[in-house]
Design a protein around this motif. Structure first.
Motif, short mmCIF file in Angstrom:
data_model
loop_
_atom_site.label_atom_id
_atom_site.label_comp_id
_atom_site.label_asym_id
_atom_site.label_seq_id
_atom_site.Cartn_x
_atom_site.Cartn_y
_atom_site.Cartn_z
N ILE A 17 0.75 -1.12 0.03
CA ILE A 17 -0.01 -0.02 0.06
C ILE A 17 0.87 1.34 -0.08
N LEU A 18 1.86 1.30 0.63
CA LEU A 18 2.74 2.52 0.76
C LEU A 18 3.41 2.61 -0.70
N LEU A 19 3.74 1.73 -1.25
CA LEU A 19 4.48 1.84 -2.32
C LEU A 19 3.60 2.12 -3.53
N ALA A 20 2.45 1.83 -3.43
CA ALA A 20 1.32 2.25 -4.27
C ALA A 20 0.91 3.84 -4.19
N ILE A 21 0.95 4.18 -2.70
CA ILE A 21 0.65 5.53 -2.38
C ILE A 21 1.64 6.27 -2.81
N GLN A 22 2.99 5.69 -2.91
CA GLN A 22 4.01 6.56 -3.60
C GLN A 22 4.05 6.98 -4.98
N HIS A 23 3.71 5.88 -6.01
CA HIS A 23 3.33 5.96 -7.11
C HIS A 23 2.26 6.99 -7.38
N VAL A 24 1.11 6.82 -6.92
CA VAL A 24 0.05 7.81 -6.84
C VAL A 24 0.41 9.44 -6.68
N LEU A 25 1.29 9.74 -5.63
CA LEU A 25 1.86 11.09 -5.13
C LEU A 25 2.57 11.25 -6.38
N VAL A 26 3.55 10.54 -6.93
CA VAL A 26 4.45 10.95 -7.99
C VAL A 26 3.72 11.32 -9.15
N MET A 27 2.42 10.72 -9.49
CA MET A 27 1.94 10.90 -11.01
C MET A 27 0.79 11.91 -10.57
N LEU A 181 18.59 11.06 -1.04
CA LEU A 181 20.12 10.59 -1.24
C LEU A 181 20.42 10.16 0.22
N LEU A 182 20.02 10.61 1.19
CA LEU A 182 20.44 10.09 2.76
C LEU A 182 19.81 8.64 2.87
N LEU A 183 18.71 8.55 2.78
CA LEU A 183 17.84 7.26 2.69
C LEU A 183 18.38 6.35 1.67
N VAL A 184 18.90 6.42 0.75
CA VAL A 184 19.22 5.69 -0.32
C VAL A 184 20.75 5.15 0.16
N ARG A 185 21.60 6.04 0.54
CA ARG A 185 22.90 5.86 1.16
C ARG A 185 22.76 5.01 2.49
N LYS A 186 21.91 5.30 3.28
CA LYS A 186 22.07 4.50 4.67
C LYS A 186 21.36 3.07 4.46
N ASP A 187 20.48 2.74 3.57
CA ASP A 187 19.52 1.73 3.42
C ASP A 187 19.35 1.36 2.34
N ARG A 188 19.52 0.01 1.99
CA ARG A 188 19.01 -0.65 0.62
C ARG A 188 17.50 -1.68 0.83
N GLY A 189 17.08 -1.66 1.94
CA GLY A 189 15.94 -2.38 1.99
C GLY A 189 14.69 -1.72 2.02
N MET A 190 13.84 -1.58 2.75
CA MET A 190 12.56 -1.03 2.68
C MET A 190 12.46 0.51 2.70
N LEU A 191 13.41 1.18 3.58
CA LEU A 191 13.59 2.40 3.60
C LEU A 191 13.80 2.92 2.22
N LEU A 197 8.29 8.34 -1.09
CA LEU A 197 7.22 8.48 -0.38
C LEU A 197 7.68 9.29 0.72
N LEU A 198 8.61 8.76 1.64
CA LEU A 198 9.01 9.33 2.81
C LEU A 198 9.68 10.70 2.63
N ALA A 199 10.55 11.20 1.27
CA ALA A 199 10.75 12.07 1.11
C ALA A 199 9.64 13.13 0.74
N LEU A 200 8.52 12.60 0.29
CA LEU A 200 7.46 13.57 -0.14
C LEU A 200 6.95 13.94 1.27
N ILE A 201 6.86 12.83 2.16
CA ILE A 201 6.34 13.45 3.38
C ILE A 201 6.88 14.29 4.25
N PHE A 202 8.21 14.22 4.06
CA PHE A 202 9.26 15.16 4.82
C PHE A 202 9.08 16.58 4.14
#
Length: 448
Positions: A17-27, A181-191, A197-202
């Motif tokens: 659901i979170l990944l889907a919301i991410q797609h919707v926000l982007v488009m 960039l910070l999220l991608v650098r620190k984590d390769r999993g769910m984050l 999505l997390l960056a948009l919320i931020f």
């Protein structure tokens, strides 16, 4: 079970659901742009424009489900989100501005073009043999490069912004980009997969603190919105209107080819001729659904291609859930207003990363090409140069006949045509047969 199927196992319900919301926000911004433009051009009242937006979201969700889930020969079954195409804006305004046609004429031409697309889809699908890696790489690269203008507009504050390019807008966009960039650098999993999505919320929280978020219209929006078929009356048919929209349909097919090949390359699933035809049929039925439910032609959204490239989440079911969310947004106007309140500058920061990733995927595809042959370098150089003309100079083709405007305004289509012609000139038809053979191998693999 193939590797694409295994992706679904790791996408748990909440994450899905979170990944889907991410797609919707982007488009979302792009999804509602066409109804806003058409409504303003035709001087429609505010309530009718609002209705067009809700109808657009609901129909877009339906078409997304057709494209991602698939049904009886329809749908390419890849992670793709469907939204109203910008290619049709010019012809639709011309049709709708005719006092004898109006929106009914737009919808009649849209439905007719969809039926035309269903007929010609198998023939257009045979063009796959003319898309070896050098052509597909150029197309994917142009998808990313052409979208950079959108990212820049978002980052500057959005279309028509009074403070476009202001320091605050650029700071917000830059902060969102840094957060990704910070999220991608620190984590390769769910984050990492949810970084957009997390960056948009931020970005929204930051913008809210800075007074850059507006919920205007929320109080006036109803809780429930019902979209009724043929709300504006029975569609009407005009020969020239239908002809113009049929040209748009063909342009959409060629652009979709680039999107389909790009997604196939990103997720590691070669796209066969049969897959292309299924995707074209979904585009065509999108026209029929759009015209029937008071909205416009649909196509694959390049913004979401970038998101797939960046997150590495390859499951088509993420986009299928995104389609369901779009349907709900179309039926819940208040929720749609909340989503629409995401500031453009927030989207801009994320857009730079996503669209750049699409371009990087194109570069990766081009590494499969023998670049020691200087003829291939000429193909790439000229095709990219021609494709970028309408991006770097919007008025470059302004003196050309309006009938071919949908072709000349599409950087993806111009690059594809140029690359195909130059590849045939330098390498001949024989060089494309290997690409066709490799793509058709996917017919023997399991679907997602």
């Amino acid at each position: 079970m193939n590797t694409l199927d295994s992706t679904l196992e790791s996408v748990r319900p909440l994450r899905l659901i979170l990944l889907a919301i991410q797609h919707v926000l982007v488009m979302y911004a792009g999804a509602i742009a066409t109804p806003l433009i058409i409504g303003a051009a035709l001087n429609l009242p505010k309530e009718q424009i609002a209705y067009l937006i809700n109808a657009d979201l609901m129909a877009g969700g339906l078409v997304t489900l057709v494209q991602t889930v698939g049904w009886r020969g329809f749908g390419i079954r890849l992670p793709i989100m469907m939204g109203v195409t910008f290619t049709a804006i010019g012809p639709m305004i011309a049709i709708g501005s005719n006092p004898e046609m109006g929106l009914q004429g737009v919808y009649g031409a849209t439905i007719a073009a969809g039926l035309f697309g269903l007929i010609v889809a198998p023939f257009v699908g045979k063009l796959l043999r003319f898309f070896p890696p050098i052509v597909t790489g150029i197309e994917i690269l142009l998808v990313g490069l052409s979208l950079m203008g959108v990212a820049a507009t978002w980052a500057g504050g959005g279309y028509g912004s009074a403070d476009f390019g202001g320091l605050l807008n650029l700071a917000i966009a830059g902060s969102v980009l840094l957060f990704v960039l910070l999220l991608v650098r620190k984590d390769r999993g769910m984050l990492s997969s949810l970084s957009i999505l997390l960056a948009l919320i931020f970005g929204v929280l930051l913008s809210l603190a800075l007074g850059k978020v507006s919920f205007d219209g929320l109080a006036d929006a109803p809780w429930i919105g019902v979209i009724t078929p043929l709300h504006f009356g029975m569609p009407t048919i005009s020969f020239w209107g239908v002809a113009a929209m049929c040209v748009v349909m063909l342009v959409t097919f060629i652009e979709s080819t680039g999107m389909f090949l790009a997604v196939g390359e990103i997720v590691g699933k070669p796209v066969s001729q049969r897959d292309l035809v299924r995707g074209f049929r979904a585009d065509s039925i999108g026209n029929v659904i759009g015209g029937f439910f008071n909205t416009f032609p649909y196509t694959s959204f390049a913004q979401n291609v970038g998101l797939v490239a960046m997150t590495g989440v390859r499951s088509r079911w993420v986009c299928a859930v995104g389609g369901i969310i779009l349907i709900l947004l179309g039926m819940l106007p208040k929720l749609a207003v909340v989503v629409a309140s995401v500031p453009p500058s927030v989207l801009g920061g994320a857009g730079i990363v996503m669209f750049g990733m699409v371009a990087a995927s194109g570069v990766r595809t081009l590494t499969k090409v023998d670049l020691s042959r200087h003829q291939n370098l000429y193909i790439i150089a000229i095709s990219v140069g021609v494709g970028m003309l309408p991006v770097v100079s919007e008025k470059f083709f302004s003196k050309m006949p309006g009938a071919i405007a949908p072709i000349l305004s599409s950087s993806i289509l111009l690059a594809a045509i140029t690359a195909v012609i130059l590849n045939l000139f330098f390498n001949g038809v024989g060089s494309t047969q290997e690409a066709e053979k490799a793509a058709l191998e996917t017919a023997r693999t399991e679907t997602i």
